[in-house]
Motif scaffolding. Structure first.
Motif, PDB file in Angstrom:
ATOM      1  N   UNK A   9      -1.001   8.433  -1.054  1.00  0.00           N
ATOM      2  CA  UNK A   9      -2.038   7.446  -1.312  1.00  0.00           C
ATOM      3  C   UNK A   9      -2.223   7.221  -2.801  1.00  0.00           C
ATOM      4  N   UNK A  10      -2.026   5.973  -3.319  1.00  0.00           N
ATOM      5  CA  UNK A  10      -2.103   5.721  -4.757  1.00  0.00           C
ATOM      6  C   UNK A  10      -3.455   6.083  -5.364  1.00  0.00           C
ATOM      7  N   UNK A  11      -4.566   5.736  -4.666  1.00  0.00           N
ATOM      8  CA  UNK A  11      -5.881   6.027  -5.212  1.00  0.00           C
ATOM      9  C   UNK A  11      -6.123   7.523  -5.310  1.00  0.00           C
ATOM     10  N   UNK A  12      -5.744   8.236  -4.240  1.00  0.00           N
ATOM     11  CA  UNK A  12      -5.873   9.689  -4.267  1.00  0.00           C
ATOM     12  C   UNK A  12      -4.969  10.295  -5.323  1.00  0.00           C
ATOM     13  N   UNK A  13      -3.787   9.705  -5.505  1.00  0.00           N
ATOM     14  CA  UNK A  13      -2.878  10.165  -6.550  1.00  0.00           C
ATOM     15  C   UNK A  13      -3.549  10.099  -7.916  1.00  0.00           C
ATOM     16  N   UNK A  14      -4.202   8.966  -8.213  1.00  0.00           N
ATOM     17  CA  UNK A  14      -4.817   8.789  -9.526  1.00  0.00           C
ATOM     18  C   UNK A  14      -5.971   9.756  -9.726  1.00  0.00           C
ATOM     19  N   UNK A  15      -6.801   9.904  -8.678  1.00  0.00           N
ATOM     20  CA  UNK A  15      -7.916  10.852  -8.780  1.00  0.00           C
ATOM     21  C   UNK A  15      -7.398  12.270  -8.975  1.00  0.00           C
ATOM     22  N   UNK A  16      -6.417  12.655  -8.160  1.00  0.00           N
ATOM     23  CA  UNK A  16      -5.820  13.983  -8.303  1.00  0.00           C
ATOM     24  C   UNK A  16      -5.159  14.132  -9.663  1.00  0.00           C
ATOM     25  N   UNK A  17      -4.577  13.041 -10.161  1.00  0.00           N
ATOM     26  CA  UNK A  17      -3.931  13.083 -11.467  1.00  0.00           C
ATOM     27  C   UNK A  17      -4.898  13.435 -12.581  1.00  0.00           C
TER      28      UNK A  17
END
Length: 297
Positions: A9-17
């Motif tokens: 998931x791109x949004x989760x990726x960014x938050x996790x990033x």
């Protein structure tokens, strides 16, 4: 440990990033104060190769434990760049610099890392931040350079030049490692880079080892353990994963927080003087991360 490319998931990726990147920055913040203490008793070159050798042995164990496949042939060149930048270049140059300047003074130069990482992210990672992003990134870096110039470089021109060289090496290593993390995985990148450097680092550690360790204090050993296990390995597990998930230029701006944490450690652990000018510069570069984050894409 999951590879970054498997996260869906791109949004989760960014938050996790951003979360992973923040954890990495907190870990890295202790590197310069720990190095400063360690070089009081260890030769800086020995410290550099010893920390890499210790981390390399741990990396071998991790790769064996998780039965990681070898990188593809075309990935070894990027791993060599990572090894030269963050396994050898940054640790050695900062260790040499800290013989001439205090950790509080050197930490301010870390404010240049976001700009260096972003530039190499464009050159090596193919990222294209919006023009406004560069205004915030350059502003934060200008505050750092302005502070150094305001000191008249009287502390030590040699130390400052070594710190600038360290920043360039580190920025390249960060960007190259983040690009490679997209296909190889964050923790795998730093582990393979450490393994690549291990034969040379291990031999140099044996060659450069002091005749006796009898007079080395416990605090120096603890500092060596920190820079080997946390600064050289664990911090990169979070940092490379964060850069790959959230973007090299964007998450790289979190490095603007590193001087703040580092100055706090220098003042509390090393009892070094932290001037109002240092605090003002640190707060200024921290404020730039908000704008840079907004316009990174």
């Amino acid at each position: 440990m999951e590879q970054t490319s498997n996260l869906p998931h791109p949004t989760l990726d960014k938050t996790s990033g951003w979360i992973n990147g923040f954890i990495g920055v907190v870990i890295f913040s202790g590197s310069l104060p720990a190095t400063r203490l360690a070089v009081l008793e260890f030769d800086p070159v020995f410290l550099t190769v010893a920390r890499a050798a210790i981390a390399g042995l741990c990396a071998v164990a991790l790769l064996w434990l998780f039965r990681e496949p070898r990188p593809a042939r075309e990935q070894w060149w990027s791993l060599l760049i990572v090894a030269l930048g963050v396994v050898l270049g940054f640790p050695l140059l900062t260790a040499l610099a800290l013989q001439h300047v205090t950790s509080a003074h050197s930490i301010v130069f870390v404010g240049l890392l976001p700009l260096a990482t972003a530039i190499f992210g464009v050159l090596r990672g193919g990222e294209r931040p919006r023009p406004v992003f560069w205004i915030f990134s350059i502003l934060g870096s200008a505050l750092v350079v302005g502070f150094a110039l305001a000191q008249g470089l009287t502390a030590s021109p040699t130390g400052d030049l070594l710190m600038l060289a360290a920043i360039l090496a580190c920025g390249l290593g960060y960007a190259e490692g983040a690009k490679l993390s997209r296909s190889l995985g964050g923790w795998q990148v730093i582990c393979w880079a450490l393994v690549l450097a291990l034969p040379v680092m291990a031999l140099l550690s044996l060659w450069l080892a002091p005749a006796s360790f009898r007079d080395i204090s416990l605090s120096a050993w603890l500092c060596l353990a920190y820079v080997a296990l946390f600064s050289m390995l664990i911090g990169f597990v979070f940092w490379y994963r964060g850069l790959a998930q959230g973007g090299i230029a964007a998450v790289g701006q979190l490095q603007l927080l590193q001087p703040f944490f580092g100055l706090a450690l220098a003042a509390t652990l090393l009892h070094e003087h932290v001037s109002l000018g240092m605090l003002a510069v640190t707060l200024g570069v921290i404020s730039c991360v908000v704008g840079a984050k907004k316009f990174a894409k």
